[in-house]
Design a protein around this motif. Structure first.
Motif, PDB file in Angstrom:
ATOM      1  N   VAL A  94      45.923  39.062  36.896  1.00  0.00           N
ATOM      2  CA  VAL A  94      44.835  38.883  37.860  1.00  0.00           C
ATOM      3  C   VAL A  94      45.206  37.814  38.883  1.00  0.00           C
ATOM      4  N   ASN A 137      42.420  48.897  36.286  1.00  0.00           N
ATOM      5  CA  ASN A 137      41.174  48.978  35.534  1.00  0.00           C
ATOM      6  C   ASN A 137      41.350  49.733  34.224  1.00  0.00           C
ATOM      7  N   ILE A 190      46.626  39.790  31.008  1.00  0.00           N
ATOM      8  CA  ILE A 190      45.621  40.256  31.971  1.00  0.00           C
ATOM      9  C   ILE A 190      45.261  39.129  32.939  1.00  0.00           C
ATOM     10  N   GLN A 240      37.934  41.388  35.596  1.00  0.00           N
ATOM     11  CA  GLN A 240      38.592  42.571  36.137  1.00  0.00           C
ATOM     12  C   GLN A 240      37.697  43.292  37.140  1.00  0.00           C
TER      13      GLN A 240
END
Length: 221
Positions: free
Chosen positions: A84, A139, A80, A14
């Motif tokens: 991404v 974030n 996640i 991240q």
């Protein structure tokens, strides 16, 4: 891979997305600044630096693949990683739009300005702000902040419509301005599409945070 090590790698992944986002935001601002100030050196630098953005995207893709292979992620972690993979595509596309604006600056060269640039820099400012806050929302996995960003795209669309109408007026009144006006329309289009890509990123943040897509928000592909 131990769970705590996996989580650390996921956090680093991240962070790398945020780094790429910062590179893209910088490219966007520099491209419009090069256009506004007629700085061909800066425009050419934006064009050259686009390769670094592309490279960063592929590096992050490889990290995602390695994480998936190393450990079968739980559903929340997999969301996640999938987010991404989608976000970096949109970031790379925004970088391409910035490169496109820089190329237009080079094409314009030392041509006399058609008009003072006001709305186009404003569009870039809004798009850059949306991008920065979308990445902050990613974030923090902040769905509410992401929803607000999705709603801001209309302001950029309205500015683009205003720019488009004004430049059409220039072309209608003086055909000699058609080439210069068309190039500025291309700049506006690049900025409008950049904001669309940011909206896609915000939607992915909602997906990461909630596991759901908002039914009243449509993606821009």
């Amino acid at each position: 891979m131990p769970r705590d090590l996996f989580q650390r790698h996921l956090r680093e992944l991240q962070d790398h997305v945020l780094t790429m986002g910062s590179m893209v935001e910088t490219a966007l601002y520099r491209s419009i600044d090069a256009l506004r100030t007629r700085n061909l050196t800066l425009a050419k630098q934006v064009i050259a630096d686009d390769s670094f953005i592309d490279t960063k995207r592929y590096e992050i893709e490889e990290e995602c693949i390695e994480l998936i292979i190393a450990q079968q992620p739980m559903a929340s972690d997999l969301r996640i990683i999938i987010a991404v993979l989608n976000i970096i595509v949109d970031l790379e596309r925004i970088g391409d739009h910035a490169e496109g604006i820089a190329k237009i600056s080079v094409m314009i060269g030392d041509e006399p300005p058609l008009k003072p640039l006001i709305d186009l820099p404003r569009m870039a400012e809004l798009a850059g702000s949306m991008l920065r806050r979308a990445l902050e929302a990613f974030n923090n996995h902040d769905a509410e902040a992401a929803k607000k960003i999705c709603g801001e795209d209309d302001a950029i669309d309205n500015l683009y419509d205003q720019v488009f109408r004004e430049l059409l007026t220039f072309m209608a009144e003086d055909p000699k301005t058609i080439t210069r006006a068309t190039r500025l329309i291309w700049v506006g289009h690049n900025l409008e599409r950049s904001a669309d890509r940011v909206t896609n990123i915000a939607e992915r943040v909602i997906y990461v945070a909630t596991g759901n897509r908002e039914p009243n928000i449509t993606s821009n592909y």
